[in-house]
Design an enzyme around this catalytic site. Structure first.
Site, PDB file in Angstrom:
ATOM      1  N   SER A 146       2.544   1.729 -17.226  1.00  0.00           N
ATOM      2  CA  SER A 146       3.751   0.905 -17.267  1.00  0.00           C
ATOM      3  C   SER A 146       3.868   0.188 -18.599  1.00  0.00           C
ATOM      4  CB  SER A 146       3.659  -0.129 -16.141  1.00  0.00           C
ATOM      5  OG  SER A 146       4.607  -1.146 -16.334  1.00  0.00           O
TER       6      SER A 146
ATOM      7  N   LYS B  53      -3.084  -2.095 -14.294  1.00  0.00           N
ATOM      8  CA  LYS B  53      -2.633  -0.936 -15.086  1.00  0.00           C
ATOM      9  C   LYS B  53      -3.456  -0.810 -16.368  1.00  0.00           C
ATOM     10  CE  LYS B  53       0.262   0.703 -12.288  1.00  0.00           C
ATOM     11  NZ  LYS B  53       0.223   2.054 -11.730  1.00  0.00           N
TER      12      LYS B  53
ATOM     13  N   TYR C 262      -1.119  -7.441 -11.387  1.00  0.00           N
ATOM     14  CA  TYR C 262      -0.580  -6.072 -11.381  1.00  0.00           C
ATOM     15  C   TYR C 262      -0.747  -5.437 -12.762  1.00  0.00           C
ATOM     16  CZ  TYR C 262       2.762  -2.247 -11.786  1.00  0.00           C
ATOM     17  OH  TYR C 262       3.330  -1.025 -12.057  1.00  0.00           O
TER      18      TYR C 262
HETATM   19  P1  NAD Z   1       6.375   3.258  -4.622  1.00  0.00           P
HETATM   20  O1  NAD Z   1       5.794   2.059  -3.940  1.00  0.00           O
HETATM   21  O2  NAD Z   1       7.701   3.752  -4.165  1.00  0.00           O
HETATM   22  O3  NAD Z   1       5.339   4.469  -4.563  1.00  0.00           O
HETATM   23  C1  NAD Z   1       3.940   4.273  -4.521  1.00  0.00           C
HETATM   24  C2  NAD Z   1       3.440   5.053  -3.315  1.00  0.00           C
HETATM   25  O4  NAD Z   1       2.022   4.919  -3.237  1.00  0.00           O
HETATM   26  C3  NAD Z   1       4.016   4.559  -1.998  1.00  0.00           C
HETATM   27  O5  NAD Z   1       4.552   5.667  -1.299  1.00  0.00           O
HETATM   28  C4  NAD Z   1       2.811   3.964  -1.265  1.00  0.00           C
HETATM   29  O6  NAD Z   1       2.929   4.107   0.138  1.00  0.00           O
HETATM   30  C5  NAD Z   1       1.667   4.768  -1.868  1.00  0.00           C
HETATM   31  N1  NAD Z   1       0.361   4.127  -1.860  1.00  0.00           N
HETATM   32  C6  NAD Z   1       0.022   2.895  -2.315  1.00  0.00           C
HETATM   33  N2  NAD Z   1      -1.286   2.681  -2.145  1.00  0.00           N
HETATM   34  C7  NAD Z   1      -1.816   3.805  -1.591  1.00  0.00           C
HETATM   35  C8  NAD Z   1      -3.124   4.195  -1.200  1.00  0.00           C
HETATM   36  N3  NAD Z   1      -4.162   3.365  -1.303  1.00  0.00           N
HETATM   37  N4  NAD Z   1      -3.290   5.428  -0.688  1.00  0.00           N
HETATM   38  C9  NAD Z   1      -2.256   6.282  -0.545  1.00  0.00           C
HETATM   39  N5  NAD Z   1      -0.984   5.958  -0.904  1.00  0.00           N
HETATM   40  C10 NAD Z   1      -0.775   4.729  -1.417  1.00  0.00           C
HETATM   41  O7  NAD Z   1       6.404   2.934  -6.193  1.00  0.00           O
HETATM   42  P2  NAD Z   1       7.028   3.766  -7.383  1.00  0.00           P
HETATM   43  O8  NAD Z   1       8.100   2.942  -7.988  1.00  0.00           O
HETATM   44  O9  NAD Z   1       7.287   5.164  -6.990  1.00  0.00           O
HETATM   45  O10 NAD Z   1       5.808   3.695  -8.404  1.00  0.00           O
HETATM   46  C11 NAD Z   1       4.892   4.759  -8.566  1.00  0.00           C
HETATM   47  C12 NAD Z   1       3.899   4.370  -9.637  1.00  0.00           C
HETATM   48  O11 NAD Z   1       4.583   4.045 -10.838  1.00  0.00           O
HETATM   49  C13 NAD Z   1       3.038   3.152  -9.307  1.00  0.00           C
HETATM   50  O12 NAD Z   1       1.732   3.393  -9.783  1.00  0.00           O
HETATM   51  C14 NAD Z   1       3.691   2.045 -10.099  1.00  0.00           C
HETATM   52  O13 NAD Z   1       2.774   1.019 -10.426  1.00  0.00           O
HETATM   53  C15 NAD Z   1       4.149   2.791 -11.330  1.00  0.00           C
HETATM   54  N6  NAD Z   1       5.266   2.150 -12.029  1.00  0.00           N
HETATM   55  C16 NAD Z   1       6.420   1.893 -11.344  1.00  0.00           C
HETATM   56  C17 NAD Z   1       7.456   1.250 -11.984  1.00  0.00           C
HETATM   57  C18 NAD Z   1       8.726   0.909 -11.253  1.00  0.00           C
HETATM   58  O14 NAD Z   1       9.449   0.020 -11.691  1.00  0.00           O
HETATM   59  N7  NAD Z   1       9.070   1.571 -10.173  1.00  0.00           N
HETATM   60  C19 NAD Z   1       7.331   0.909 -13.349  1.00  0.00           C
HETATM   61  C20 NAD Z   1       6.155   1.214 -14.012  1.00  0.00           C
HETATM   62  C21 NAD Z   1       5.120   1.848 -13.342  1.00  0.00           C
END
Ligand code: NAD
Ligand code: UDP
Length: 339
Positions: free
Chosen positions: A125, A153, A149
């Site tokens: 991120s 990362k 958080y």
């Molecule tokens: P999201 O919450 O929709 O998806 C994450 C998924 O991981 C969810 O389906 C959740 O149920 C699953 N999960 C969490 N912990 C788990 C575990 N221990 N075992 C199995 N499954 C687990 O979030 P997203 O927006 O799709 O983000 C995906 C990734 O991208 C994350 O790592 C997030 O930190 C990163 N990210 C997201 C953003 C954003 O703004 N959406 C920005 C930068 C980075």
């Protein structure tokens, strides 16, 4: 064409990436504990692509079970999305964040070593640039974090780099996302945060459908075009496509790499509100509120390295992001609940 395990694959970005992987001829396998997603997303992916992806209910912390999946499904690469991602919640529950995100990454790397899987793409991120970064953010900038958080990362990246020094055959791609927004243009998959949204775009979307009364604009005295904070919003379709390019680069035998995925174009809060109003025909009630603790004025990517290494440039405009977010939100006001 490869079997690719998507941890957190039924989440927002994972589901869109699964669509692109299927359309590119790969076989994504979605592994998730559904702590922030719904298994119903698989049927929606089938409606879009004609292929029902395999979904495995599992926690990435279960290293033994994960190792078995990597072996039995003949996995060649992992895209590690699974993480908790709410900044405010991470301040309240740091243990849960370190446990899930950091220990989860250790578990994934351990399982990969046991099963002989050598390619990993990590969801990182722009938060790793911390509050002292000066935009446009370049990948070689020093890393820091202002909340648990963000720390997870920074640590997830560092752990993977350290493991890759020791395991000469491990190849990684760190993808530093800027602000992912929008939805698949079909309106079949998109983002539906549980509870009150923390992020700007989901909040705007929920005001538009009447789930929230009005948006608070956090500060209008920043040194930006109109005084409101500016960010680099990237359409989730562009972001998802970036993952396919990244995994292809790794599978082709190239070295590990770390790139920003952003547009390079800053957009202010007020500009986003106006773009959404135009795309949706709805009025977004909003009031100026004090600055949010920990916020910075401006964050946007230097997108040049992604262009150079992946030939990645974004194709979707801010208007496209708003249009697609509106189609998704207006057709699924309660997310997948009614699916
Ligand atoms: P999201 O919450 O929709 O998806 C994450 C998924 O991981 C969810 O389906 C959740 O149920 C699953 N999960 C969490 N912990 C788990 C575990 N221990 N075992 C199995 N499954 C687990 O979030 P997203 O927006 O799709 O983000 C995906 C990734 O991208 C994350 O790592 C997030 O930190 C990163 N990210 C997201 C953003 C954003 O703004 N959406 C920005 C930068 C980075
Ligand atoms: N923002 C806002 N009201 C909200 C949520 C966010 O004004 O309800 C602003 C926030 O101050 C920042 C921008 O919108 O300037 C993007 O915030 P978001 O939380 O989506 O992303 P991040 O700050 O993590 O990049």
């Amino acid at each position: 064409m490869a079997n690719i395990l998507l941890t957190g694959g039924t989440g927002y970005i994972g589901a869109h990436t699964a669509v692109f992987l299927i359309e590119s001829g790969h076989t994504p396998i979605l592994l998730d504990n559904f702590c922030n997603s719904s298994p119903k997303v698989a049927q929606r992916i089938e409606q879009i692509t004609g292929v029902l992806p395999k979904v495995i209910e599992m926690d990435v912390l279960d290293t033994t079970a994960l190792t078995e999946v990597l072996k039995t499904e003949h996995i060649e690469a992992i895209i590690h999305f699974a993480a908790l991602k709410a900044v405010g919640e991470s301040v309240e529950k740091p243990l849960a964040y370190y446990q899930n995100n950091v220990t989860g990454t250790l578990s994934v790397l351990d399982a990969m070593q046991r099963a002989g899987v050598h390619h990993i793409v990590l969801s990182s991120s722009a938060t790793v640039y911390g509050e002292k970064g000066v935009p446009p953010m370049r990948e070689d900038a020093p890393l820091s974090a202002t909340n648990p958080y963000g720390q997870t990362k920074v640590m997830m990246e560092q752990i993977i780099r350290d493991v890759a020094v020791a395991q000469k055959d491990l190849r990684y791609a760190m993808l530093r996302y800027f602000n992912p927004v929008g939805a698949h243009p079909s309106g079949l998959i998109g983002e539906h945060p549980r509870g009150i949204p923390n992020n700007l775009m989901p909040y705007i979307q929920q005001v538009a459908v009447g789930l929230r009364e009005r948006l608070s604009v956090f500060g209008n005295d920043y040194p930006t075009a109109d005084g409101t904070g500016e960010r680099d919003y990237i359409h989730v379709m562009d972001l998802a496509r970036g993952h396919v390019l990244a995994v292809a680069r790794l599978l082709a035998g190239n070295d590990s790499f770390t790139v920003n995925l952003g547009t390079g174009q800053p957009v202010t809060v007020l500009q986003m509100i106006h773009a959404f109003e135009q795309a949706s025909g709805q009025t977004i009630a909003h009031t100026i509120a004090p600055r949010r603790a920990g916020d910075v004025a401006s964050v946007y990517a230097d997108p040049n390295l992604a262009k150079q290494l992946l030939n990645f440039t974004t194709e979707y405009s801010v208007n496209d992001m708003c249009r697609d977010a509106w189609v998704w939100q207006s057709r699924n006001p309660n997310g997948y609940e009614d699916a």
